[in-house]
Motif scaffolding. Sequence first.
Motif, short mmCIF file in Angstrom:
data_model
loop_
_atom_site.label_atom_id
_atom_site.label_comp_id
_atom_site.label_asym_id
_atom_site.label_seq_id
_atom_site.Cartn_x
_atom_site.Cartn_y
_atom_site.Cartn_z
N GLU A 168 0.82 -1.22 0.00
CA GLU A 168 0.00 0.00 0.00
C GLU A 168 0.86 1.26 0.00
OE1 GLU A 168 -2.38 -0.49 3.51
OE2 GLU A 168 -3.73 -1.94 2.55
N LYS A 169 2.07 1.16 0.53
CA LYS A 169 2.99 2.29 0.61
C LYS A 169 4.05 2.23 -0.50
CE LYS A 169 1.71 3.10 5.15
NZ LYS A 169 0.66 4.03 5.31
N ASN A 170 3.84 1.31 -1.45
CA ASN A 170 4.76 1.13 -2.58
C ASN A 170 6.18 0.76 -2.14
OD1 ASN A 170 5.15 0.99 -5.39
ND2 ASN A 170 6.07 3.03 -5.41
N ILE A 171 6.25 -0.16 -1.18
CA ILE A 171 7.53 -0.63 -0.66
C ILE A 171 7.65 -2.13 -0.93
CG2 ILE A 171 8.97 -0.91 1.40
CD1 ILE A 171 7.39 1.44 2.65
N ILE A 190 12.31 -9.01 7.13
CA ILE A 190 11.90 -8.35 5.89
C ILE A 190 13.02 -7.45 5.40
CG2 ILE A 190 10.10 -6.98 4.79
CD1 ILE A 190 8.53 -7.41 7.54
N PHE A 191 13.45 -7.67 4.18
CA PHE A 191 14.44 -6.81 3.57
C PHE A 191 13.69 -5.81 2.70
CE2 PHE A 191 16.70 -10.60 4.68
CZ PHE A 191 17.91 -10.13 5.16
N VAL A 192 13.89 -4.52 2.98
CA VAL A 192 13.20 -3.45 2.26
C VAL A 192 14.24 -2.53 1.64
CG1 VAL A 192 11.15 -3.54 3.74
CG2 VAL A 192 13.02 -1.97 4.31
N PRO A 193 13.90 -1.82 0.56
CA PRO A 193 14.87 -0.90 -0.04
C PRO A 193 15.40 0.08 1.01
CG PRO A 193 12.95 -1.13 -1.45
CD PRO A 193 12.62 -1.81 -0.16
N GLU A 194 16.70 0.27 0.99
CA GLU A 194 17.36 1.11 1.99
C GLU A 194 16.71 2.48 2.16
OE1 GLU A 194 21.93 1.72 3.17
OE2 GLU A 194 21.47 2.35 1.11
N LYS A 197 13.74 3.35 1.79
CA LYS A 197 12.37 3.32 2.31
C LYS A 197 12.28 2.61 3.66
CE LYS A 197 10.05 3.69 -2.13
NZ LYS A 197 8.97 3.18 -2.97
N ALA A 198 13.42 2.37 4.30
CA ALA A 198 13.44 1.58 5.53
C ALA A 198 12.65 2.23 6.66
CB ALA A 198 14.89 1.34 5.96
N LEU A 217 9.34 0.72 8.43
CA LEU A 217 9.28 0.49 9.87
C LEU A 217 8.03 1.13 10.47
CD1 LEU A 217 10.86 -0.75 12.26
CD2 LEU A 217 11.96 1.48 12.51
N ALA A 218 7.75 2.35 10.05
CA ALA A 218 6.55 3.05 10.52
C ALA A 218 5.28 2.32 10.09
CB ALA A 218 6.55 4.49 10.01
N ALA A 219 5.26 1.84 8.86
CA ALA A 219 4.08 1.14 8.34
C ALA A 219 3.81 -0.14 9.13
CB ALA A 219 4.26 0.82 6.86
N ILE A 220 4.85 -0.91 9.40
CA ILE A 220 4.67 -2.15 10.14
C ILE A 220 4.27 -1.86 11.59
CG2 ILE A 220 5.89 -4.20 11.01
CD1 ILE A 220 7.54 -4.04 8.36
N SER A 221 4.80 -0.79 12.13
CA SER A 221 4.46 -0.40 13.51
C SER A 221 2.99 -0.02 13.65
CB SER A 221 5.35 0.75 13.97
OG SER A 221 6.70 0.33 14.03
#
Length: 140
Positions: free
Chosen positions: A97-100, A113-117, A119-120, A124-128
């Motif tokens: 939803e956040k294009n990550i 979860i490995f995310v683009p550097e 957008k880290a 983190l905020a989205a998962i929180s």
Amino acid sequence: MAGIKDLGTLLSSIDPVLDERSFVFCTFPEFHWDDVHQLNPIGFFHEKEGLTLIITQQEAINKNINYESVYKLISLNVHSSLDAVGLTAAFSTKLAEKNISANVVAAYYHDHIFVPEEKAEQALAAISEFRLQSHPVRLK
């Protein structure tokens, strides 16, 4: 100790932690296990095309190993069961939803979860948000 299977409990207990290191995925069509050990991978997967390693970006630079993208690692500090249903779908949907993009590794105790550097922090905020949604603020 058995991991948690209940999705509601997992999401309300999710405690994402961002690793300070930067990681890369690299592949080796031919490899020797002694060489792999020297690279100190955080993870690997043997595919028919070759061995994929997840190593620190610094290790790749030091060993002159090619890579395409740089990722940050978010570990979910909740002991999820490998038989839990819906956890990966929940956080991957939230990130989509956040294009990550999310490259997920499920280990015995935790999901990683490995995310683009770049957008880290956003990831983190989205998962929180899962914890915030399960603990609503009540006004008096």
